[in-house]
Design a protein around this motif. Structure first.
Motif, PDB file in Angstrom:
ATOM      1  N   LEU A   1      21.934 -10.199  53.403  1.00 20.96           N
ATOM      2  CA  LEU A   1      21.459 -10.793  54.663  1.00 20.96           C
ATOM      3  C   LEU A   1      22.598 -10.734  55.681  1.00 20.96           C
ATOM      4  O   LEU A   1      23.724 -11.133  55.375  1.00 20.96           O
ATOM      5  N   VAL A   2      22.252 -10.242  56.881  1.00 21.67           N
ATOM      6  CA  VAL A   2      23.237 -10.166  57.967  1.00 21.67           C
ATOM      7  C   VAL A   2      22.972 -11.343  58.918  1.00 21.67           C
ATOM      8  O   VAL A   2      21.839 -11.528  59.364  1.00 21.67           O
ATOM      9  N   CYS A   3      24.005 -12.118  59.204  1.00 26.34           N
ATOM     10  CA  CYS A   3      23.857 -13.240  60.133  1.00 26.34           C
ATOM     11  C   CYS A   3      24.625 -12.945  61.413  1.00 26.34           C
ATOM     12  O   CYS A   3      25.841 -12.735  61.360  1.00 26.34           O
ATOM     13  N   LEU A   4      23.922 -12.927  62.520  1.00 26.35           N
ATOM     14  CA  LEU A   4      24.600 -12.809  63.811  1.00 26.35           C
ATOM     15  C   LEU A   4      24.985 -14.214  64.234  1.00 26.35           C
ATOM     16  O   LEU A   4      24.130 -15.117  64.270  1.00 26.35           O
ATOM     17  N   ALA A   5      26.242 -14.420  64.524  1.00 26.54           N
ATOM     18  CA  ALA A   5      26.704 -15.754  64.899  1.00 26.54           C
ATOM     19  C   ALA A   5      27.566 -15.619  66.143  1.00 26.54           C
ATOM     20  O   ALA A   5      28.778 -15.418  66.056  1.00 26.54           O
ATOM     21  N   GLY A   6      26.901 -15.651  67.291  1.00 27.82           N
ATOM     22  CA  GLY A   6      27.635 -15.449  68.535  1.00 27.82           C
ATOM     23  C   GLY A   6      28.089 -14.007  68.662  1.00 27.82           C
ATOM     24  O   GLY A   6      29.156 -13.737  69.200  1.00 27.82           O
TER      25      GLY A   6
END
Ligand code: GRF
Length: 207
Positions: free
Chosen positions: A85-90
């Motif tokens: 899972l790829v999480c975009l965080a800012g």
């Protein structure tokens, strides 16, 4: 079951990254951040990763011929760490087809408004300018649009007459740090089902 492997893309201070790392380390969610990638060398997110012994990379888009080549490098790194899972965080770039196709419905983002209201930059200012009485944040799966993918979780906050962009952002951020790890946890438990524009959360007993 082994924890879900996460890759986080961040461009800035990385407080959402921190909330995910903390939730993983506390054992609140069955996930582990394996790699952090930033398009900015000075991103504090990279330092946070290093402090926690997580491999962190700065990838300069200018070193690549085009966005597809830059994203090919990102996909290669994410695959090297077996990211699920790829999480975009800012992460301040629109994700292009190279990354999207490599991780279909496996990319999440957090946005500081109640989508579909106020996508894009300066969401808190957009909300204040509109005079809304409540705002909040949204975790959603990423599609090819700008903050337009299927919504997973949202949280509301009140908007006060004397709010500034900063005071509203701060109130929203507190909620971001709760719902982002929660959404990742639901994914890790296999509870998120995407059907068209909607995400259904499979409850226990409904399996
Ligand atoms: C957050 O407000 C998030 O919703 C938006 O960018 C900001 C990132 O903050 N996408 P941080 O880098 O996680 O502290």
């Amino acid at each position: 079951m082994a924890p879900v492997s996460l890759g986080v893309l961040a461009s800035g201070r990385g407080s959402n990254l921190q909330s995910i790392i903390d939730a993983c380390r506390r054992g609140d969610i069955k996930a582990e951040v394996k790699v952090v990638i930033s398009d900015r060398q000075d991103a504090y997110a990279l330092k946070r990763a290093e402090k926690h012994g997580i491999d962190a990379y700065y990838i300069n888009i200018k070193d690549y011929q085009d966005k597809a080549a830059y994203e090919t490098k990102i996909v290669e790194l994410l695959r090297r760490y077996n990211v699920q899972l790829v999480c975009l965080a800012g992460y301040m770039r629109l994700v292009g087809p190279t990354v999207l196709n490599a991780f279909p419905w496996r990319i999440m983002n957090i946005h500081p408004s109640l989508l579909p209201s106020f996508p894009g930059l300066h969401a808190q200012k957009q909300a204040l300018d509109c005079g809304v009485k409540v705002s909040g944040c949204t975790v959603h799966f990423v599609d090819e649009g700008m903050d337009s993918g299927p919504i997973i979780l949202q949280a509301c906050v009140p908007v006060y007459d004397d709010d500034t962009e900063d005071s509203l952002a701060e109130r929203i951020l507190e909620q971001e740090h709760k719902i982002y790890p929660r959404a990742v946890g639901l994914f890790a438990e296999g509870k998120l089902i995407v059907r068209g524009k909607k995400v259904f959360i499979r409850e226990a007993g409904n399996d």
